[in-house]
Enzyme design. Sequence first.
Site, PDB file in Angstrom:
ATOM      1  N   HIS A 290       0.960  -1.187  -0.056  1.00 31.61           N
ATOM      2  CA  HIS A 290       0.110  -0.029  -0.180  1.00 31.61           C
ATOM      3  C   HIS A 290       0.819   1.193   0.046  1.00 31.61           C
ATOM      4  CE1 HIS A 290      -3.302  -2.529   2.396  1.00 31.61           C
ATOM      5  NE2 HIS A 290      -3.407  -2.589   0.729  1.00 31.61           N
ATOM      6  N   PHE A 463       3.812   0.421   4.684  1.00 30.28           N
ATOM      7  CA  PHE A 463       4.452  -0.694   5.520  1.00 30.28           C
ATOM      8  C   PHE A 463       3.579  -1.901   5.587  1.00 30.28           C
ATOM      9  CE2 PHE A 463       5.696   3.173   7.753  1.00 30.28           C
ATOM     10  CZ  PHE A 463       6.934   3.540   6.965  1.00 30.28           C
ATOM     11  N   HIS A 464       2.918  -2.164   4.611  1.00 30.53           N
ATOM     12  CA  HIS A 464       1.948  -3.353   4.296  1.00 30.53           C
ATOM     13  C   HIS A 464       2.204  -4.399   3.180  1.00 30.53           C
ATOM     14  CE1 HIS A 464      -1.447  -0.593   5.982  1.00 30.53           C
ATOM     15  NE2 HIS A 464      -0.481  -1.106   7.107  1.00 30.53           N
ATOM     16  N   PRO A 465       3.699  -4.926   3.210  1.00 31.50           N
ATOM     17  CA  PRO A 465       4.094  -5.854   2.081  1.00 31.50           C
ATOM     18  C   PRO A 465       3.329  -7.033   2.313  1.00 31.50           C
ATOM     19  CG  PRO A 465       5.634  -5.735   3.476  1.00 31.50           C
ATOM     20  CD  PRO A 465       4.768  -4.831   3.962  1.00 31.50           C
TER      21      PRO A 465
END
Length: 524
Positions: A290, A463-465
Amino acid sequence: MFDVAIVGAGSAGCVLAHRLSAESSRKVALIEAGPAKHRSLKVRAPGMYTELWRSKLDWGFTTVPQAHVDRREMFWPRGRVVGGTNSFNTLVYIRGHRDNYDEWRDLGNPGWGYADVLPYFKRAEDNSRGASEFHGAGGLLPVHDAEPSPVARAFVEAVAARCNVPINDDFNGASQDGAGFYQVCVRDGLRASTATHFLDPVRARDNLTVITGALALGLVLDGDRCTGVRVRVRGRDEVIEAREVIVCGGAIGSPHLLLLSGIGPGDELKAAGVEPRHELPGVGKHLEDHLLCFMVYRATTAMKLSRMRLAIEAVKHLASRGGMMARSPVEAGAFVRHSADAPRPDDQFHFLPYGATPPNTDVERDLMWGRWATLMPGLIYPRSHGEITLRSNDPAAPPLIDPRYFSDPADLEHLVAGVKLAREIAATAPLTEHLGGAHFPGDNVRTDDELRAWIRLSVNTIFHPTGTCKMGNDPLAVVDPALRVRGMRGLRVADASIMPRIIGGNTNAPTIMIAEKAADLAAG
């Protein structure tokens, strides 16, 4: 010999350690590269998470230069500590849209539709509102409402007015659409992580061994069976044998460990000096993430921040667990649709009653000080996909991270529309009563080309891998619906890397759900 070895004590690993060790006859090992520092002040105080970035508790990853984002290298903080990145996040509790899970199911993953996963969300949850059709009470993960600031309340009302959406008091309930206040994982002014609420209560179990400071070097393979994990502990290389290994290293760590072990695309492994052991071309592929933009406005009614104020707030938290350090900085948000025919909300807003700047740039570093508010329009369904690959065969060397942001131009155009919408929201009452002028970007950034240039300069990961060991039955699938690595025995992956499509919202709650379901799959 352990029955189960769990690699990674993050959001997923701590849940699995709790659930699988509940059977006293099952011997469980939990392996973590970082230390057990999850009860230190900077970790437990919700408002101090950025103090951990680039510290000894952070893997401190950086992407390769992004070709479509002015060649910028993005900083990706990831927790190297018991609790993992759950020790670094803003504690927002969002599950995603119910359609996300039905899509997982329809992609060839029976048992992962919304009706299937809702019980696992509820099992984990201790919601301060009590039990309901959509929520659990009495679970291990505290979820509660925070008291929003006046400017956050005004933001919610302005979004509802401008976007013609409802004020939504539960983004995780019957509908995601609308504007409202986020529930957060905080209890008594302290961070509520899976480390403190799942792992700590069971650390004394005789059948649970927690091994910290243990860098996973590779998986031990015997033909098509995984029989353990090689680790480096205090300078010594050891083998932890197990009947089953569950990898919970996250969207970076899990594919990295598989690749180091010879599981992945054969040609790439050979090029990195790793002997191929099991051809699985999807390992490290399908990386999704994201993105958001930081839009900072002067705010006449917000708390005035200064270095002295932050020091006072830190002392206040230490003395009484109160003040701004006891709160998530993200107070409000919204899920809106950019077009009337969108099947679900495709833009998520985060709102902060403080100034904030992108951690990956050198611009506007002074925006913490003074009275500010930050609107963050976000891209939650990216079309751009990237990959994780080996830098070398050295387990201590970080992998190459290439999310390929904006490789699909539609993602940039989505954020241009999001920035325009955020400006219209900022100009809508009652938010206008709280805001002064726009500061970042300033009013001089007007045309679409100027907005594109500003976004490339300042856009940041949320920070949503996800997705780098994705679940499914297509050629790039890494795990099956039981989370078993395809073609291998005794090996599963259970974390955000298995998501076949990224979900529409923050990823910590879904990762905990994945671990809850994985515990039942492994136990049974």
